[in-house]
Design a protein around this motif. Structure first.
Motif, PDB file in Angstrom:
ATOM      1  N   MET A  77     130.067  70.401  40.522  1.00  0.00           N
ATOM      2  CA  MET A  77     129.830  70.647  41.934  1.00  0.00           C
ATOM      3  C   MET A  77     130.846  69.847  42.764  1.00  0.00           C
ATOM      4  O   MET A  77     131.124  68.699  42.445  1.00  0.00           O
ATOM      5  CB  MET A  77     128.425  70.202  42.324  1.00  0.00           C
ATOM      6  CG  MET A  77     127.301  70.943  41.652  1.00  0.00           C
ATOM      7  SD  MET A  77     126.343  71.787  42.886  1.00  0.00           S
ATOM      8  CE  MET A  77     125.651  73.060  41.894  1.00  0.00           C
ATOM      9  N   GLU A 116     127.196  67.810  52.137  1.00  0.00           N
ATOM     10  CA  GLU A 116     125.899  68.436  51.875  1.00  0.00           C
ATOM     11  C   GLU A 116     125.472  68.254  50.420  1.00  0.00           C
ATOM     12  O   GLU A 116     124.301  68.043  50.119  1.00  0.00           O
ATOM     13  CB  GLU A 116     125.934  69.922  52.220  1.00  0.00           C
ATOM     14  CG  GLU A 116     124.577  70.590  52.101  1.00  0.00           C
ATOM     15  CD  GLU A 116     124.585  72.008  52.622  1.00  0.00           C
ATOM     16  OE1 GLU A 116     124.140  72.895  51.858  1.00  0.00           O
ATOM     17  OE2 GLU A 116     125.016  72.231  53.764  1.00  0.00           O
ATOM     18  N   GLU A 117     126.437  68.298  49.506  1.00  0.00           N
ATOM     19  CA  GLU A 117     126.115  68.102  48.086  1.00  0.00           C
ATOM     20  C   GLU A 117     125.655  66.673  47.831  1.00  0.00           C
ATOM     21  O   GLU A 117     124.744  66.435  47.025  1.00  0.00           O
ATOM     22  CB  GLU A 117     127.317  68.451  47.208  1.00  0.00           C
ATOM     23  CG  GLU A 117     127.044  68.323  45.724  1.00  0.00           C
ATOM     24  CD  GLU A 117     125.899  69.200  45.233  1.00  0.00           C
ATOM     25  OE1 GLU A 117     125.251  68.790  44.238  1.00  0.00           O
ATOM     26  OE2 GLU A 117     125.620  70.269  45.803  1.00  0.00           O
ATOM     27  N   ARG A 175     122.087  66.569  48.805  1.00  0.00           N
ATOM     28  CA  ARG A 175     121.254  67.221  47.783  1.00  0.00           C
ATOM     29  C   ARG A 175     121.061  66.310  46.573  1.00  0.00           C
ATOM     30  O   ARG A 175     119.953  66.185  46.054  1.00  0.00           O
ATOM     31  CB  ARG A 175     121.879  68.551  47.361  1.00  0.00           C
ATOM     32  CG  ARG A 175     121.009  69.280  46.354  1.00  0.00           C
ATOM     33  CD  ARG A 175     121.489  70.645  45.907  1.00  0.00           C
ATOM     34  NE  ARG A 175     122.859  70.966  46.137  1.00  0.00           N
ATOM     35  CZ  ARG A 175     123.273  71.940  46.962  1.00  0.00           C
ATOM     36  NH1 ARG A 175     122.418  72.661  47.629  1.00  0.00           N
ATOM     37  NH2 ARG A 175     124.561  72.176  47.102  1.00  0.00           N
ATOM     38  N   VAL A 228     117.309  74.271  41.719  1.00  0.00           N
ATOM     39  CA  VAL A 228     118.436  74.014  42.606  1.00  0.00           C
ATOM     40  C   VAL A 228     119.115  75.342  42.935  1.00  0.00           C
ATOM     41  O   VAL A 228     119.382  76.147  42.031  1.00  0.00           O
ATOM     42  CB  VAL A 228     119.449  73.045  41.945  1.00  0.00           C
ATOM     43  CG1 VAL A 228     120.647  72.805  42.853  1.00  0.00           C
ATOM     44  CG2 VAL A 228     118.773  71.730  41.591  1.00  0.00           C
ATOM     45  N   GLU A 229     119.371  75.553  44.237  1.00  0.00           N
ATOM     46  CA  GLU A 229     120.065  76.762  44.694  1.00  0.00           C
ATOM     47  C   GLU A 229     119.376  78.032  44.178  1.00  0.00           C
ATOM     48  O   GLU A 229     119.988  78.868  43.509  1.00  0.00           O
ATOM     49  CB  GLU A 229     121.534  76.737  44.268  1.00  0.00           C
ATOM     50  CG  GLU A 229     122.374  75.734  45.034  1.00  0.00           C
ATOM     51  CD  GLU A 229     122.718  76.184  46.440  1.00  0.00           C
ATOM     52  OE1 GLU A 229     122.971  77.378  46.647  1.00  0.00           O
ATOM     53  OE2 GLU A 229     122.717  75.330  47.337  1.00  0.00           O
ATOM     54  N   ALA A 282     117.714  81.639  44.656  1.00  0.00           N
ATOM     55  CA  ALA A 282     117.812  82.796  45.548  1.00  0.00           C
ATOM     56  C   ALA A 282     116.444  83.103  46.147  1.00  0.00           C
ATOM     57  O   ALA A 282     115.446  83.137  45.432  1.00  0.00           O
ATOM     58  CB  ALA A 282     118.335  84.008  44.786  1.00  0.00           C
ATOM     59  N   ARG A 338     120.764  84.819  50.101  1.00  0.00           N
ATOM     60  CA  ARG A 338     120.423  83.494  50.653  1.00  0.00           C
ATOM     61  C   ARG A 338     119.817  82.637  49.553  1.00  0.00           C
ATOM     62  O   ARG A 338     119.107  83.118  48.684  1.00  0.00           O
ATOM     63  CB  ARG A 338     119.409  83.627  51.795  1.00  0.00           C
ATOM     64  CG  ARG A 338     119.867  84.469  52.943  1.00  0.00           C
ATOM     65  CD  ARG A 338     121.056  83.815  53.618  1.00  0.00           C
ATOM     66  NE  ARG A 338     121.435  84.554  54.791  1.00  0.00           N
ATOM     67  CZ  ARG A 338     121.721  83.984  55.942  1.00  0.00           C
ATOM     68  NH1 ARG A 338     121.693  82.689  56.084  1.00  0.00           N
ATOM     69  NH2 ARG A 338     122.076  84.724  56.963  1.00  0.00           N
ATOM     70  N   ARG A 339     120.104  81.340  49.630  1.00  0.00           N
ATOM     71  CA  ARG A 339     119.603  80.406  48.615  1.00  0.00           C
ATOM     72  C   ARG A 339     118.947  79.210  49.291  1.00  0.00           C
ATOM     73  O   ARG A 339     119.380  78.761  50.337  1.00  0.00           O
ATOM     74  CB  ARG A 339     120.748  79.922  47.728  1.00  0.00           C
ATOM     75  CG  ARG A 339     121.381  81.039  46.937  1.00  0.00           C
ATOM     76  CD  ARG A 339     122.463  80.508  46.007  1.00  0.00           C
ATOM     77  NE  ARG A 339     122.951  81.548  45.152  1.00  0.00           N
ATOM     78  CZ  ARG A 339     122.370  81.911  44.012  1.00  0.00           C
ATOM     79  NH1 ARG A 339     121.290  81.291  43.608  1.00  0.00           N
ATOM     80  NH2 ARG A 339     122.870  82.881  43.285  1.00  0.00           N
ATOM     81  N   ASP A 386     118.193  75.277  48.913  1.00  0.00           N
ATOM     82  CA  ASP A 386     118.855  74.172  48.212  1.00  0.00           C
ATOM     83  C   ASP A 386     118.006  73.614  47.080  1.00  0.00           C
ATOM     84  O   ASP A 386     118.474  73.471  45.956  1.00  0.00           O
ATOM     85  CB  ASP A 386     119.218  73.053  49.195  1.00  0.00           C
ATOM     86  CG  ASP A 386     120.340  73.462  50.121  1.00  0.00           C
ATOM     87  OD1 ASP A 386     121.285  74.129  49.663  1.00  0.00           O
ATOM     88  OD2 ASP A 386     120.277  73.115  51.316  1.00  0.00           O
ATOM     89  N   GLU A 396     115.770  72.192  52.471  1.00  0.00           N
ATOM     90  CA  GLU A 396     117.105  72.567  52.934  1.00  0.00           C
ATOM     91  C   GLU A 396     117.876  71.274  53.175  1.00  0.00           C
ATOM     92  O   GLU A 396     117.410  70.385  53.893  1.00  0.00           O
ATOM     93  CB  GLU A 396     117.012  73.390  54.217  1.00  0.00           C
ATOM     94  CG  GLU A 396     118.317  73.939  54.692  1.00  0.00           C
ATOM     95  CD  GLU A 396     118.939  74.944  53.732  1.00  0.00           C
ATOM     96  OE1 GLU A 396     120.182  75.041  53.761  1.00  0.00           O
ATOM     97  OE2 GLU A 396     118.225  75.622  52.962  1.00  0.00           O
TER      98      GLU A 396
END
Length: 128
Positions: A1, A6-7, A10, A29-30, A32, A46-47, A49, A67
């Protein structure tokens, strides 16, 4: 990653979840949105987080949608999550940036807290 702001949020949130007793096997994680929604309409591509699940019989159901944002814009992130959750129905929503904000409904009213509770506390709050 990639090492994007943002990561980093997370990854910190994931570490916090694990330290608060959220089972690693119950965290996605992530994910859908359409995979979580019993109502298969809208939000394609859309996913979410982070998704924390609880087990009910043989099913894993969404408990907490999170999120992650690099900047503080809780209102926009909350609206985004709320839209997803109209189709998913998780009892708790969370927005993570430099702080964590938890959202839920109780007796028909919106409630918030500025901390991430332990996994067992969320389970007990839902009486699951």
């Amino acid at each position: 990653m990639p090492d994007l702001p943002e990561e980093r949020v997370r990854q910190k949130c994931l570490l916090d979840l694990l330290s608060l007793g959220y089972p690693k096997s119950h965290i996605g994680v992530e994910i859908a949105v359409e995979r979580l929604s019993p109502k298969k309409i809208g939000h394609f591509g859309r996913r979410i987080d982070l998704v924390c699940f609880y087990k009910k019989g043989t099913l894993f159901l969404p408990l907490l949608l999170i999120e992650c944002k690099a900047v503080k814009d809780d209102e926009k992130a909350f609206r985004q999550l709320s839209g997803y959750n109209e189709k998913i129905g998780a009892p708790f929503l969370g927005v993570a940036n430099e702080i964590f904000t938890l959202y839920w409904r109780e007796a028909g009213k919106q409630k918030t807290a500025s901390f991430l509770p332990r996994y067992e506390e969320l389970i007990q709050a839902c009486k699951l």
